[in-house]
Write a protein that holds these residues in place. Sequence first.
Motif, mmCIF file in Angstrom:
data_model
loop_
_atom_site.group_PDB
_atom_site.id
_atom_site.type_symbol
_atom_site.label_atom_id
_atom_site.label_comp_id
_atom_site.label_asym_id
_atom_site.label_seq_id
_atom_site.Cartn_x
_atom_site.Cartn_y
_atom_site.Cartn_z
ATOM 1 N N GLY A 1 0.822 -1.197 0.000
ATOM 2 C CA GLY A 1 0.000 0.000 0.000
ATOM 3 C C GLY A 1 0.856 1.247 0.000
ATOM 4 N N ILE A 2 0.215 2.357 0.234
ATOM 5 C CA ILE A 2 0.896 3.644 0.261
ATOM 6 C C ILE A 2 0.471 4.383 1.522
ATOM 7 C CG2 ILE A 2 1.122 5.901 -0.851
ATOM 8 C CD1 ILE A 2 0.786 4.498 -3.518
ATOM 9 N N ILE A 3 1.460 4.955 2.199
ATOM 10 C CA ILE A 3 1.217 5.783 3.369
ATOM 11 C C ILE A 3 1.548 7.219 2.979
ATOM 12 C CG2 ILE A 3 1.922 6.293 5.739
ATOM 13 C CD1 ILE A 3 2.829 3.288 5.872
ATOM 14 N N ALA A 4 0.590 8.122 3.113
ATOM 15 C CA ALA A 4 0.828 9.536 2.832
ATOM 16 C C ALA A 4 1.274 10.215 4.123
ATOM 17 C CB ALA A 4 -0.436 10.198 2.303
ATOM 18 N N LYS B 1 12.507 -1.429 6.149
ATOM 19 C CA LYS B 1 13.789 -1.526 5.438
ATOM 20 C C LYS B 1 13.726 -0.644 4.194
ATOM 21 C CE LYS B 1 14.823 -4.689 8.407
ATOM 22 N NZ LYS B 1 15.501 -4.309 9.606
ATOM 23 N N PHE B 2 14.850 0.011 3.897
ATOM 24 C CA PHE B 2 14.911 0.970 2.794
ATOM 25 C C PHE B 2 16.004 0.578 1.811
ATOM 26 C CE2 PHE B 2 13.250 3.005 6.538
ATOM 27 C CZ PHE B 2 12.143 3.672 6.062
ATOM 28 N N ALA B 3 15.823 0.953 0.555
ATOM 29 C CA ALA B 3 16.801 0.656 -0.490
ATOM 30 C C ALA B 3 18.174 1.176 -0.081
ATOM 31 C CB ALA B 3 16.374 1.297 -1.816
ATOM 32 N N GLY B 4 19.171 0.329 -0.196
ATOM 33 C CA GLY B 4 20.528 0.718 0.150
ATOM 34 C C GLY B 4 20.735 0.953 1.629
ATOM 35 N N GLY B 5 19.723 0.636 2.434
ATOM 36 C CA GLY B 5 19.835 0.838 3.873
ATOM 37 C C GLY B 5 19.761 2.290 4.299
ATOM 38 N N THR B 6 19.387 3.166 3.379
ATOM 39 C CA THR B 6 19.354 4.603 3.661
ATOM 40 C C THR B 6 17.929 5.054 3.966
ATOM 41 O OG1 THR B 6 21.219 4.953 2.179
ATOM 42 C CG2 THR B 6 19.905 6.888 2.759
ATOM 43 N N VAL B 7 17.726 5.552 5.158
ATOM 44 C CA VAL B 7 16.420 6.069 5.556
ATOM 45 C C VAL B 7 16.210 7.417 4.872
ATOM 46 C CG1 VAL B 7 15.017 6.841 7.498
ATOM 47 C CG2 VAL B 7 16.552 4.880 7.761
ATOM 48 N N LEU C 1 5.044 6.931 1.139
ATOM 49 C CA LEU C 1 5.847 5.758 1.459
ATOM 50 C C LEU C 1 5.105 4.548 0.906
ATOM 51 C CD1 LEU C 1 6.579 6.569 5.212
ATOM 52 C CD2 LEU C 1 8.081 7.005 3.263
ATOM 53 N N ALA C 2 5.591 3.997 -0.212
ATOM 54 C CA ALA C 2 5.007 2.779 -0.771
ATOM 55 C C ALA C 2 5.637 1.610 -0.029
ATOM 56 C CB ALA C 2 5.286 2.698 -2.262
ATOM 57 N N TYR C 3 4.830 0.659 0.412
ATOM 58 C CA TYR C 3 5.369 -0.442 1.208
ATOM 59 C C TYR C 3 4.915 -1.808 0.706
ATOM 60 C CZ TYR C 3 0.847 -0.987 3.529
ATOM 61 O OH TYR C 3 -0.482 -1.210 3.785
ATOM 62 N N TYR C 4 5.740 -2.805 1.007
ATOM 63 C CA TYR C 4 5.424 -4.206 0.727
ATOM 64 C C TYR C 4 5.880 -5.031 1.919
ATOM 65 C CZ TYR C 4 5.550 -8.896 -1.123
ATOM 66 O OH TYR C 4 5.352 -10.242 -1.291
ATOM 67 N N GLU D 1 7.144 -8.250 3.309
ATOM 68 C CA GLU D 1 7.774 -9.501 2.859
ATOM 69 C C GLU D 1 7.622 -10.614 3.901
ATOM 70 O OE1 GLU D 1 11.892 -10.830 0.866
ATOM 71 O OE2 GLU D 1 12.056 -9.983 2.875
ATOM 72 N N THR D 2 7.862 -10.300 5.168
ATOM 73 C CA THR D 2 7.717 -11.261 6.258
ATOM 74 C C THR D 2 7.059 -10.546 7.437
ATOM 75 O OG1 THR D 2 9.802 -10.783 7.411
ATOM 76 C CG2 THR D 2 9.919 -12.330 5.549
ATOM 77 N N THR D 3 6.845 -11.264 8.508
ATOM 78 C CA THR D 3 6.214 -10.645 9.680
ATOM 79 C C THR D 3 7.154 -9.698 10.421
ATOM 80 O OG1 THR D 3 6.792 -12.559 11.039
ATOM 81 C CG2 THR D 3 4.592 -12.536 10.032
ATOM 82 N N THR D 4 8.407 -9.609 9.958
ATOM 83 C CA THR D 4 9.347 -8.672 10.578
ATOM 84 C C THR D 4 10.123 -7.849 9.559
ATOM 85 O OG1 THR D 4 11.082 -10.355 10.669
ATOM 86 C CG2 THR D 4 9.678 -10.117 12.631
ATOM 87 N N ARG D 5 9.652 -7.823 8.300
ATOM 88 C CA ARG D 5 10.368 -7.065 7.261
ATOM 89 C C ARG D 5 9.365 -6.394 6.326
ATOM 90 N NH1 ARG D 5 15.662 -7.623 5.492
ATOM 91 N NH2 ARG D 5 15.743 -9.541 6.681
ATOM 92 N N ILE D 6 9.417 -5.056 6.317
ATOM 93 C CA ILE D 6 8.541 -4.256 5.461
ATOM 94 C C ILE D 6 9.427 -3.363 4.599
ATOM 95 C CG2 ILE D 6 6.692 -2.538 5.400
ATOM 96 C CD1 ILE D 6 6.002 -3.506 8.305
ATOM 97 N N TYR D 7 9.377 -3.565 3.293
ATOM 98 C CA TYR D 7 10.179 -2.749 2.385
ATOM 99 C C TYR D 7 9.451 -1.450 2.075
ATOM 100 C CZ TYR D 7 13.315 -6.635 1.659
ATOM 101 O OH TYR D 7 14.223 -7.631 1.858
ATOM 102 N N ILE D 8 10.190 -0.352 2.099
ATOM 103 C CA ILE D 8 9.627 0.979 1.849
ATOM 104 C C ILE D 8 10.328 1.622 0.667
ATOM 105 C CG2 ILE D 8 9.421 3.337 2.758
ATOM 106 C CD1 ILE D 8 7.556 1.623 4.239
ATOM 107 N N SER D 9 9.532 2.217 -0.214
ATOM 108 C CA SER D 9 10.047 3.038 -1.298
ATOM 109 C C SER D 9 9.523 4.449 -1.073
ATOM 110 C CB SER D 9 9.588 2.502 -2.650
ATOM 111 O OG SER D 9 10.073 3.293 -3.694
ATOM 112 N N PHE D 10 10.421 5.408 -1.082
ATOM 113 C CA PHE D 10 10.071 6.798 -0.780
ATOM 114 C C PHE D 10 9.777 7.568 -2.055
ATOM 115 C CE2 PHE D 10 11.638 11.188 -0.123
ATOM 116 C CZ PHE D 10 10.761 11.589 0.872
#
Length: 75
Positions: free
Chosen positions: A16-19, A37-43, A56-59, A61-70
Amino acid sequence: NRTLANPTNIVVGQSGIIAVSQDGTGSRTLSYGSYYKFAGGTVPTLTTTASAIDYLAYYVETTTRIYISFIGNVS
């Protein structure tokens, strides 16, 4: 300033997307729970302009890992 805490109701495969919007003053910051978690480890740094909106677009992956695209400064 706020924190996007780790969610308690994680569903693997969810996306989803968080505004995130700045108030009329701006310069607010956002920190993140350890599951995010962010691409390249950079927040990313939010756009600090008053009334700015970032996405913040998110996916989940597991119950302890959420990938974020800014996606910054969409307003």
